[in-house]
Design a protein around this motif. Structure first.
Motif, PDB file in Angstrom:
ATOM      1  N   LYS A 135       0.819  -1.208   0.000  1.00  0.00           N
ATOM      2  CA  LYS A 135       0.000   0.000   0.000  1.00  0.00           C
ATOM      3  C   LYS A 135       0.853   1.259   0.000  1.00  0.00           C
ATOM      4  O   LYS A 135       0.498   2.266  -0.615  1.00  0.00           O
ATOM      5  CB  LYS A 135      -0.929  -0.013   1.212  1.00  0.00           C
ATOM      6  CG  LYS A 135      -1.892   1.152   1.269  1.00  0.00           C
ATOM      7  CD  LYS A 135      -2.779   1.054   2.493  1.00  0.00           C
ATOM      8  CE  LYS A 135      -3.731   2.240   2.574  1.00  0.00           C
ATOM      9  NZ  LYS A 135      -4.575   2.178   3.783  1.00  0.00           N
ATOM     10  N   GLU A 136       1.995   1.185   0.702  1.00  0.00           N
ATOM     11  CA  GLU A 136       2.884   2.344   0.800  1.00  0.00           C
ATOM     12  C   GLU A 136       4.264   1.982   0.278  1.00  0.00           C
ATOM     13  O   GLU A 136       4.767   0.894   0.529  1.00  0.00           O
ATOM     14  CB  GLU A 136       3.009   2.808   2.256  1.00  0.00           C
ATOM     15  CG  GLU A 136       1.699   3.222   2.887  1.00  0.00           C
ATOM     16  CD  GLU A 136       1.858   3.496   4.370  1.00  0.00           C
ATOM     17  OE1 GLU A 136       3.017   3.651   4.828  1.00  0.00           O
ATOM     18  OE2 GLU A 136       0.843   3.540   5.073  1.00  0.00           O
ATOM     19  N   LEU A 137       4.870   2.895  -0.402  1.00  0.00           N
ATOM     20  CA  LEU A 137       6.220   2.687  -0.922  1.00  0.00           C
ATOM     21  C   LEU A 137       7.220   3.231   0.099  1.00  0.00           C
ATOM     22  O   LEU A 137       7.790   4.301  -0.057  1.00  0.00           O
ATOM     23  CB  LEU A 137       6.393   3.392  -2.264  1.00  0.00           C
ATOM     24  CG  LEU A 137       7.712   3.111  -2.986  1.00  0.00           C
ATOM     25  CD1 LEU A 137       7.859   1.642  -3.305  1.00  0.00           C
ATOM     26  CD2 LEU A 137       7.794   3.923  -4.264  1.00  0.00           C
ATOM     27  N   SER A 138       7.398   2.474   1.176  1.00  0.00           N
ATOM     28  CA  SER A 138       8.333   2.894   2.217  1.00  0.00           C
ATOM     29  C   SER A 138       9.030   1.665   2.780  1.00  0.00           C
ATOM     30  O   SER A 138       8.485   0.560   2.778  1.00  0.00           O
ATOM     31  CB  SER A 138       7.600   3.619   3.348  1.00  0.00           C
ATOM     32  OG  SER A 138       6.753   2.727   4.062  1.00  0.00           O
ATOM     33  N   LEU A 139      10.247   1.872   3.273  1.00  0.00           N
ATOM     34  CA  LEU A 139      11.019   0.771   3.826  1.00  0.00           C
ATOM     35  C   LEU A 139      10.337   0.200   5.064  1.00  0.00           C
ATOM     36  O   LEU A 139      10.314  -1.017   5.273  1.00  0.00           O
ATOM     37  CB  LEU A 139      12.432   1.264   4.183  1.00  0.00           C
ATOM     38  CG  LEU A 139      13.443   0.178   4.578  1.00  0.00           C
ATOM     39  CD1 LEU A 139      13.589  -0.846   3.467  1.00  0.00           C
ATOM     40  CD2 LEU A 139      14.785   0.822   4.903  1.00  0.00           C
ATOM     41  N   GLU A 140       9.755   1.078   5.863  1.00  0.00           N
ATOM     42  CA  GLU A 140       9.075   0.639   7.082  1.00  0.00           C
ATOM     43  C   GLU A 140       7.894  -0.277   6.756  1.00  0.00           C
ATOM     44  O   GLU A 140       7.703  -1.319   7.381  1.00  0.00           O
ATOM     45  CB  GLU A 140       8.591   1.859   7.874  1.00  0.00           C
ATOM     46  CG  GLU A 140       7.875   1.492   9.162  1.00  0.00           C
ATOM     47  CD  GLU A 140       7.333   2.719   9.885  1.00  0.00           C
ATOM     48  OE1 GLU A 140       6.676   2.535  10.920  1.00  0.00           O
ATOM     49  OE2 GLU A 140       7.558   3.853   9.411  1.00  0.00           O
ATOM     50  N   TYR A 141       7.109   0.119   5.772  1.00  0.00           N
ATOM     51  CA  TYR A 141       5.953  -0.689   5.390  1.00  0.00           C
ATOM     52  C   TYR A 141       6.402  -2.019   4.788  1.00  0.00           C
ATOM     53  O   TYR A 141       5.789  -3.063   5.020  1.00  0.00           O
ATOM     54  CB  TYR A 141       5.097   0.076   4.390  1.00  0.00           C
ATOM     55  CG  TYR A 141       3.741  -0.549   4.149  1.00  0.00           C
ATOM     56  CD1 TYR A 141       2.728  -0.440   5.092  1.00  0.00           C
ATOM     57  CD2 TYR A 141       3.479  -1.262   2.973  1.00  0.00           C
ATOM     58  CE1 TYR A 141       1.491  -1.020   4.877  1.00  0.00           C
ATOM     59  CE2 TYR A 141       2.253  -1.844   2.750  1.00  0.00           C
ATOM     60  CZ  TYR A 141       1.252  -1.715   3.699  1.00  0.00           C
ATOM     61  OH  TYR A 141       0.026  -2.299   3.486  1.00  0.00           O
ATOM     62  N   PHE A 142       7.496  -1.975   4.011  1.00  0.00           N
ATOM     63  CA  PHE A 142       8.034  -3.213   3.440  1.00  0.00           C
ATOM     64  C   PHE A 142       8.470  -4.171   4.534  1.00  0.00           C
ATOM     65  O   PHE A 142       8.261  -5.381   4.438  1.00  0.00           O
ATOM     66  CB  PHE A 142       9.208  -2.901   2.513  1.00  0.00           C
ATOM     67  CG  PHE A 142       9.825  -4.131   1.904  1.00  0.00           C
ATOM     68  CD1 PHE A 142       9.252  -4.737   0.798  1.00  0.00           C
ATOM     69  CD2 PHE A 142      10.967  -4.700   2.446  1.00  0.00           C
ATOM     70  CE1 PHE A 142       9.809  -5.876   0.237  1.00  0.00           C
ATOM     71  CE2 PHE A 142      11.533  -5.835   1.900  1.00  0.00           C
ATOM     72  CZ  PHE A 142      10.948  -6.428   0.784  1.00  0.00           C
ATOM     73  N   ILE A 199      11.464   2.572  -6.852  1.00  0.00           N
ATOM     74  CA  ILE A 199      11.304   1.303  -6.135  1.00  0.00           C
ATOM     75  C   ILE A 199      12.646   0.607  -5.957  1.00  0.00           C
ATOM     76  O   ILE A 199      12.999   0.170  -4.864  1.00  0.00           O
ATOM     77  CB  ILE A 199      10.330   0.376  -6.901  1.00  0.00           C
ATOM     78  CG1 ILE A 199       8.941   0.994  -6.905  1.00  0.00           C
ATOM     79  CG2 ILE A 199      10.283  -1.006  -6.270  1.00  0.00           C
ATOM     80  CD1 ILE A 199       7.974   0.274  -7.800  1.00  0.00           C
ATOM     81  N   LYS A 200      13.412   0.506  -7.029  1.00  0.00           N
ATOM     82  CA  LYS A 200      14.709  -0.172  -6.955  1.00  0.00           C
ATOM     83  C   LYS A 200      15.640   0.520  -5.966  1.00  0.00           C
ATOM     84  O   LYS A 200      16.413  -0.128  -5.258  1.00  0.00           O
ATOM     85  CB  LYS A 200      15.350  -0.209  -8.344  1.00  0.00           C
ATOM     86  CG  LYS A 200      14.672  -1.174  -9.303  1.00  0.00           C
ATOM     87  CD  LYS A 200      15.362  -1.170 -10.659  1.00  0.00           C
ATOM     88  CE  LYS A 200      14.714  -2.178 -11.602  1.00  0.00           C
ATOM     89  NZ  LYS A 200      15.348  -2.175 -12.938  1.00  0.00           N
TER      90      LYS A 200
END
Length: 707
Positions: A135-142, A199-200
Motif C-alpha cells: 500500500k505504501e512505498l516505504s522501507l518501514e511498510y516493506f 522502487i529499486k
C-alpha cells in the motif's frame, strides 16, 4: 520435464488473475519459447474469464476449467477427489516439457485458502510464488510485509519456495471499500507518481526471500469501458450501430432539476435514466450544447418501450451515443456495479496485451529462468503422500500384474479387489469357494466383476502336493503333512506364486505376520543375491515420503546384515522413483559416542560404501542430524546427506518398530507396509487393522515389485 509453478496470494488485493496471465505471457515470449513447448493453466476457483483466456492465448494453452474448490470442505471426499485430479493432470504432463501454472485461492474465496494452497502445492511439488501488495512505498511498510511473509512461511513450510511478487504498489484501492462512483472519481483525479527507479532505489537490499517483481499500481491500466460495463450488467443494446469503445470516468443519475443538470459536465459520463423520466431527460438533453460528449445512457426499469419512447430515442441514436436498457431499477444497478472489476478489461485484446506487457516487464528474469530452473535439469525428487499414492496406482497399472489374495472371505479384501479391478491397478486373483465369496460380496454391497478370477482351493490342492514335498524334502515331510499344510490358503497361494501362475501375494488381514512370511521363506525363498529377507515401511509425511527399515522382520541384525538391509532398502526406493539418501541410525553421530551398538552401525556403513559406492549414505548418525539441515550443519557439516535423508535404517527391530509406530500414531499419517524385500518373488504382509485403502496400496506395491 514439466515445471509446475503455483501462485499463492497472501491478500485479496493482489490482482491474481492479472499476475497469472502476465506470467503465461512472459514465458510465452519469443525469447523464452525454447524453455517450454506447451502451457497449462489450472485456476483453483472457476473463473468467468476462461473463454477470453483461451482466445487471448489461442491454442497455445491448455486450461483445466472443471476444477472449483470454492464450495469444497477441506479434507472432504470431494475435496480429495479434486486434489487427486490435479495430481493426475500434472503426472500425465510430467515428461512433456510443459509449464503448468496453478492459480491459488485467496481468503475471500475460501476460508481455508492458506491450507488448501499449501496442501495442493506440496502434493504436486510446485514451485511457489507468493503474491502480496504494498500500500505504501516505504522501507518501514516493506519491513512489516517482510515480517508477515516470514511468519506465514514458518506456519506453511513450502518445500519449494521460489520468491515473492509485490503488486499494486501505492494503489489507493487496497483494503478500502470504495463504491463504483468513488473509484471512478479517484481514477479521474489521482496523479501517477510511482516509478520503477524509485522502487529499486528504496529496496536495493538483501532479504530472506527473492523478490521476483515490484509492480507499481498504474491508473491507466484500470479502465471501465462502456462495453465492459454493459456486458457486466447484462443490459440490452438499443442502437445497432458500431459502439465506440468509450471509457467511463463519471456516473450520474438523471435529476429532474434542469438548473442543476445544465451545470454538469457530461463528458465520458454514464447517465442512469429511469424510463418514466425519459421525456424530461430528452427535453433537457436538447438544451445541452454538446450531447455527443455523453459517454453512454442506461435506461432502468424498462419492461416495454412504447412507440413514443422509440421516437425520442432516435435523436440519441443519431448522435452515436451508446444506449442500453435493463429491467432492473436504478438502485439495483448501483448495487450491482459495486462488484464491477476494474482490474482487467476482458473484451479488449489490445488493452490486455498492453496490460500483460506492462506487468511482465517488471519480472526478474534471473529469478524465474535460471540454470537451476531450466527444464533440462533433474530435480532432487521428493513425493508428497497423495502424489506418491497416485504414482503407486499409475505404476501398478502399467505393470498389470496378477496378485493372489488368499484371504478372500474378508470384506476388506473383496472391496480392495473390486477397486483394483475397476482402476486397473492389478488383476486380483481370489482364493476361495466362489459361491461363498459372491454371497459375502452381495451381502455387503460389493460388486465383483465377472472378470475377477476366483480359484476354488478345494479343486486344486492335490496338484501341489508333489511340489511341496519336493521343495521341503530336506525337512522329511510326508504326504499327510503336506495335505494338512495345503489346507492353509496362505500356503496354497504361496505355492501358486512359486509356480509362476501369479506375480505376487498379499495377505495378513486375518493372519499374523509369521503366517504370511513363514511360507514365503520356506517355499519362495531368498533371492540368490541376498542372504536375508527384510522389510520397509513407506512413511507418508505431509511434505515427503520417507522409508523406514527394518521395522518388522530382523530382530538384531549384525553389521553385514544391517548393510544388506540398507542396500535392499535403497534398491526398493529406486523402484518407486525415490533417489535414496541413506541414514544409518544410531544414538551417536560420527565419532561423538562409542559402544558396540555404534561400532556395528559404523561397520555396516563401511560395508555399504565398499559394496555400493553409487549410494549416498552416512552413519552412524542421529535422527535429527539425518533429517534437519540446521542440526546437520552443527553435528556433521561434511555429511554426504546434509540433513536430507529419506531412507532410515534402524540398528535393530526394537528401535525400528517403536519409532515407526510412534511416528504413525502421534502424527496420524498414512503408513504403507511392511513391504518385504529380498525374496525371489514379492510377498507382502498386511496389518490386521489394515483399511481398504491400505490394502489397495499394498497390492499396488506388490505389483510394482514383480518383474
Amino acid at each position: 520435464m514439466s515445471r509446475i509453478i503455483m501462485l499463492v496470494p497472501l491478500d485479496e488485493n493482489v490482482s491474481l488473475t492479472t499476475i497469472s496471465l502476465s506470467l503465461l505471457y512472459f514465458f510465452n515470449k519469443e525469447e523464452q519459447k525454447n524453455y517450454f513447448k506447451s502451457f497449462s493453466y489450472f485456476p483453483l476457483i472457476k473463473s468467468d474469464n476462461i473463454n477470453f483466456i483461451r482466445k487471448c492465448f489461442s491454442k497455445k494453452i491448455n486450461i483445466l476449467d472443471d476444477i472449483n474448490f470454492s464450495k469444497k470442505i477441506f479434507n472432504s471426499y470431494k475435496y480429495s477427489s479434486l486434489v487427486n485430479k490435479i495430481i493426475k493432470e500434472c503426472f500425465n504432463r510430467e515428461k512433456m516439457n510443459e509449464l503448468i501454472l496453478i492459480k491459488g485461492i485467496n481468503k475471500e474465496e475460501h476460508c481455508d485458502a492458506d491450507q488448501i494452497n499449501f496442501d495442493i502445492a506440496q502434493n504436486i511439488d510446485a514451485e511457489v510464488i507468493l503474491i502480496e501488495n504494498l500500500k505504501e512505498l516505504s522501507l518501514e511498510y516493506f519491513r512489516k510485509k517482510e515480517e508477515k511473509i516470514h511468519f506465514f512461511l514458518q506456519q506453511k513450510k513450502y518445500k519449494n519456495f521460489l520468491g515473492v511478487i509485490f503488486n499494486e504498489i501505492n494503489s489507493p484501492f487496497i483494503k478500502m471499500k470504495y463504491n463504483f462512483i468513488d473509484k471512478l472519481t479517484i481514477l479521474k483525479n489521482i496523479k501517477q507518481s510511482t516509478c520503477i527507479d524509485e522502487i529499486k532505489k528504496k529496496f536495493s537490499f538483501n532479504s530472506f526471500f527473492t523478490v521476483i517483481a515490484f509492480i507499481p499500481w498504474n491508473k491507466n491500466l484500470l479502465q471501465s469501458s462502456v462495453i465492459n460495463i454493459f456486458k457486466f450488467l447484462n443490459a440490452n443494446l438499443i442502437n445497432t450501430i458500431s459502439i465506440k469503445n468509450t471509457f467511463i470516468k463519471n456516473i450520474t443519475i438523471f435529476d429532474e432539476d434542469c438548473s442543476i443538470i445544465l451545470k454538469k459536465n457530461y463528458t465520458n459520463t454514464l447517465v442512469l435514466v429511469a424510463l418514466s423520466r425519459m421525456e424530461i431527460f430528452f427535453k433537457t438533453l436538447r438544451l445541452l450544447l454538446k450531447p455527443k460528449e455523453i459517454g453512454a445512457i442506461l435506461l432502468t426499469g424498462v419492461l416495454k418501450i412504447n412507440k413514443n419512447s422509440i421516437e425520442l430515442l432516435k435523436f440519441l441514436i443519431n448522435q452515436g451515443i451508446p444506449i442500453f436498457f435493463t429491467k432492473q431499477n436504478t438502485i439495483e444497478i448501483l448495487s450491482q456495479l459495486q462488484k464491477f472489476n476494474f482490474n482487467i478489461n476482458i473484451q479488449n485484446k489490445v488493452f490486455i496485451k498492453n496490460l500483460l506487457e506492462y506487468i511482465s516487464s517488471f519480472f526478474n528474469k534471473n529469478s524465474l529462468i535460471s540454470e537451476k530452473n531450466k527444464t533440462t535439469i533433474d530435480y532432487k525428487k521428493t513425493y508428497s503422500p497423495k502424489n506418491f499414492c497416485y504414482r503407486l496406482k499409475k505404476l501398478s497399472k502399467r505393470k498389470s500384474k496378477r496378485i493372489i489374495l488368499p484371504e478372500s472371505y474378508e470384506i476388506r479384501i473383496l472391496k480392495s479387489a473390486e477397486i483394483c479391478h475397476r482402476l486397473g491397478i492389478a488383476e486380483c486373483i481370489l482364493l476361495g469357494d466362489p459361491k461363498k465369496i459372491y454371497n459375502i460380496a452381495n451381502q455387503n454391497g460389493i460388486f465383483l466383476n465377472k472378470n475377477i478370477e476366483i480359484i476354488n482351493p478345494f479343486l486344486i490342492r492335490d496338484k501341489y502336493i508333489s511340489r511341496l514335498l519336493e521343495i521341503r524334502k530336506n525337512k522329511n515331510i510326508d504326504e499327510v503333512f503336506a495335505k494338512k499344510q495345503l489346507k492353509d490358503n496362505v500356503v496354497l497361494a504361496t505355492l501358486i506364486l512359486e509356480s509362476g501362475e501369479v506375480d505376487g501375494l498379499v495377505s495378513g488381514t486375518v493372519h499374523t505376520t509369521a503366517n504370511t512370511i513363514r511360507p514365503a521363506l520356506q517355499i519362495i525363498k531368498t533371492n540368490s543375491i541376498y542372504s536375508l529377507v527384510s522389510s520397509i515401511f513407506f512413511m507418508l509425511l505431509p511434505n515427503e515420503v520417507l522409508i523406514y527399515g527394518d521395522c518388522a522382520i530382523n530382530i538384531e541384525p549384525n553389521a553385514e546384515e544391517l548393510a544388506e538391509i540398507a542396500i535392499q532398502s535403497a534398491d526398493s526406493a529406486k523402484i518407486f522413483g525415490i533417489e535414496p539418501r541413506i541414514a544409518m541410525l544410531s544414538y551417536s553421530t560420527g565419532f561423538s559416542g562409542s559402544g558396540w551398538q555404534v561400532e556395528k552401525v559404523r561397520d555396516a556403513t563401511s560395508i555399504v560404501k565398499r559394496k555400493r559406492p553409487d549410494l549416498i549414505i552416512d552413519g552412524p548418525i542421529q535422527y535429527d542430524a539425518a533429517i534437519s539441515k540446521e542440526v546437520a550443519k552443527l553435528k556433521t557439516p561434511y555429511s554426504s546427506i546434509l540433513g536430507s535423508a529419506n531412507v532410515f535404517i534402524f540398528p535393530d527391530l526394537n528401535s525400528g518398530n517403536i519409532t515407526y509406530k510412534a511416528v504413525q500414531r502421534s502424527t496420524d499419517l498414512i503408513c504403507i507396509g511392511p513391504m518385504l524385500q529380498g525374496l525371489k518373488k514379492p510377498v507382502n504382509d498386511l496389518s490386521r487393522g489394515a483399511s481398504v485403502e491400505d490394502i489397495v496400496y499394498t497390492i499396488a506395491l506388490t505389483s510394482i515389485q514383480s518383474l
